[in-house]
Design an enzyme around this catalytic site. Structure first.
Site, PDB file in Angstrom:
ATOM      1  CE  LYS A  11       0.682   1.686   4.294  1.00 55.89           C
ATOM      2  NZ  LYS A  11       1.620   2.707   4.474  1.00 55.89           N
ATOM      3  CG  ASP A 141      -0.627   0.386   8.121  1.00 52.85           C
ATOM      4  OD1 ASP A 141      -1.396   1.288   8.510  1.00 52.85           O
ATOM      5  OD2 ASP A 141       0.550   0.590   7.765  1.00 52.85           O
TER       6      ASP A 141
HETATM    7  O1  C5P Z   1       0.138  -0.629  14.712  1.00 52.14           O
HETATM    8  P1  C5P Z   1       1.544  -0.800  14.300  1.00 52.14           P
HETATM    9  O2  C5P Z   1       2.205  -1.983  14.961  1.00 52.14           O
HETATM   10  O3  C5P Z   1       1.742  -0.806  12.821  1.00 52.14           O
HETATM   11  O4  C5P Z   1       2.299   0.501  14.822  1.00 52.14           O
HETATM   12  C1  C5P Z   1       3.692   0.578  14.901  1.00 52.14           C
HETATM   13  C2  C5P Z   1       4.059   1.780  15.753  1.00 52.14           C
HETATM   14  O5  C5P Z   1       3.737   2.985  15.056  1.00 52.14           O
HETATM   15  C3  C5P Z   1       3.332   1.868  17.076  1.00 52.14           C
HETATM   16  O6  C5P Z   1       4.010   1.157  18.063  1.00 52.14           O
HETATM   17  C4  C5P Z   1       3.363   3.358  17.351  1.00 52.14           C
HETATM   18  O7  C5P Z   1       4.632   3.740  17.837  1.00 52.14           O
HETATM   19  C5  C5P Z   1       3.243   3.960  15.949  1.00 52.14           C
HETATM   20  N1  C5P Z   1       1.849   4.293  15.590  1.00 52.14           N
HETATM   21  C6  C5P Z   1       1.221   5.356  16.202  1.00 52.14           C
HETATM   22  N2  C5P Z   1      -0.079   5.637  15.877  1.00 52.14           N
HETATM   23  C7  C5P Z   1      -0.736   4.917  14.949  1.00 52.14           C
HETATM   24  C8  C5P Z   1      -0.109   3.835  14.297  1.00 52.14           C
HETATM   25  C9  C5P Z   1       1.194   3.560  14.645  1.00 52.14           C
HETATM   26  O8  C5P Z   1       1.794   6.044  17.036  1.00 52.14           O
HETATM   27  N3  C5P Z   1      -1.987   5.228  14.650  1.00 52.14           N
END
Ligand code: C5P
Length: 316
Positions: A11, A141
């Site tokens: 994506k 995601d």
């Molecule tokens: O959800 P995911 O594991 O992809 O997120 C990775 C990191 O990105 C999270 O630990 C956080 O630090 C940051 N993040 C965030 N806010 C979001 C998505 C991700 O702060 N909405």
């Protein structure tokens, strides 16, 4: 043993705005997510023993719990113990075409593919919303990766509002193989620098989301107006990633100089994409950027915007 082959697309983010800090420690976002033609291939098969065997030739892909695909299989085993008992353990083989740690949701897509694959293999009959609910436990995601296409994503990124398909727009994608950006680092650095400007509460987030819903990008997507979409590309995370990695800024500038109608970093980077009017223009842009930057560590692809999510084929 029976199994499925799944293709999981990368994506890009046509839009990524950070609204504020959520009580759960994540950021409240408004994004426009878009699948593209570049895909990983994932084989999910039952095996006689128990547990999970994960295979991948790519040296940067972990083969344990730090891989979302592995955690997706664990989640399905714990949520559906009867099916796990009946069908046994799982072999997962990932053929990596999407660059890793690139802001392209490659790992998230692999996790989504395992959820879709096990739903089919174990004949669970889960619907897309069921799968997206499970996917949200694996990462922000992952729910988008289940269905793909074009969508507004809000909340952490897991609340999805589909937009009309934008099939076929040519895209040049570029990534330096020697640069990886950690997503937590990008968000934490953004917080340190920009926290003072965060919108304070749910009401102000909702008001901003409404503005974006009725704003220029969404209208441009509804009208399939490529030039207008290109003019509305936006990513807040560029503010922290580009100063830290000047090569990425140079790459983006180089795309603009050689005629991209729009160019932007995707997600937390460092991959950069460029939108083009035709495949010929995209091929010319790729050649011009490769020649000017002349760096063995720079990988470039010509691909396209795609409305397809995960595709599954039964292995006979
Ligand atoms: O959800 P995911 O594991 O992809 O997120 C990775 C990191 O990105 C999270 O630990 C956080 O630090 C940051 N993040 C965030 N806010 C979001 C998505 C991700 O702060 N909405």
């Amino acid at each position: 043993m029976s199994g499925y082959i799944l293709t999981a697309p990368a994506k890009i983010n046509l839009y990524l705005e950070i609204l504020g800090d959520r009580p759960d420690g994540f950021h409240e976002l408004v994004m426009v997510m878009q699948t593209i033609g570049l895909r990983d291939r994932i084989e999910v098969k039952s095996q006689r023993g128990s547990g999970i065997n994960l295979y991948c030739q790519h040296p940067q892909v972990p083969l344990n719990e730090s891989n979302i695909a592995y955690r997706a299989a664990q989640l399905m085993m714990s949520r559906f113990p009867k099916a796990y008992d009946k069908f046994g353990g799982v072999d997962i083989t990932i053929e990596k075409n999407i660059p890793v740690a690139a802001g392209l949701a490659g790992g998230s897509g692999n996790g989504a593919a395992v959820l879709v694959g096990l739903n089919l293999l174990w004949q669970l009959g889960l619907t897309q919303p069921d799968l997206q609910e499970l996917a949200a436990e694996l990462g922000s995601d992952v729910p988008f990766c289940i269905g793909g296409g074009t969508a507004i994503a809000t909340g952490r990124g897991e609340i999805l509002d589909p937009l009309p398909d934008l099939d076929g727009i040519p895209v040049v994608l570029a990534k330096y193989s020697n640069i990886a950006v950690s997503t937590p680092w990008a968000y934490q650095t953004y917080r340190k620098q920009f926290e003072e400007g965060y919108l304070p509460d749910d009401d102000s987030w909702q008001a901003r989301m409404k503005q974006i819903h009725s704003g220029g990008l969404i209208q441009a997507i509804q009208q399939k107006n490529i030039e207008a979409i290109a003019a509305e590309l936006y990513n807040d995370l560029e503010k922290v990633v580009l100063p830290e990695f000047p090569q990425v800024k140079k790459l983006r500038d180089c795309f603009a100089k050689h005629g991209a109608i729009g160019t932007m970093m995707s997600g937390s980077g460092p991959s950069v994409f460029a939108l083009c009017n035709s495949v010929t223009e995209a091929n010319n842009l790729k050649t011009a950027v490769a020649a000017e930057l002349n760096d063995a560590d720079l990988d470039l692809w010509v691909t396209h915007i795609s409305c397809h999510g995960i595709n599954a084929t039964l292995i006979e």
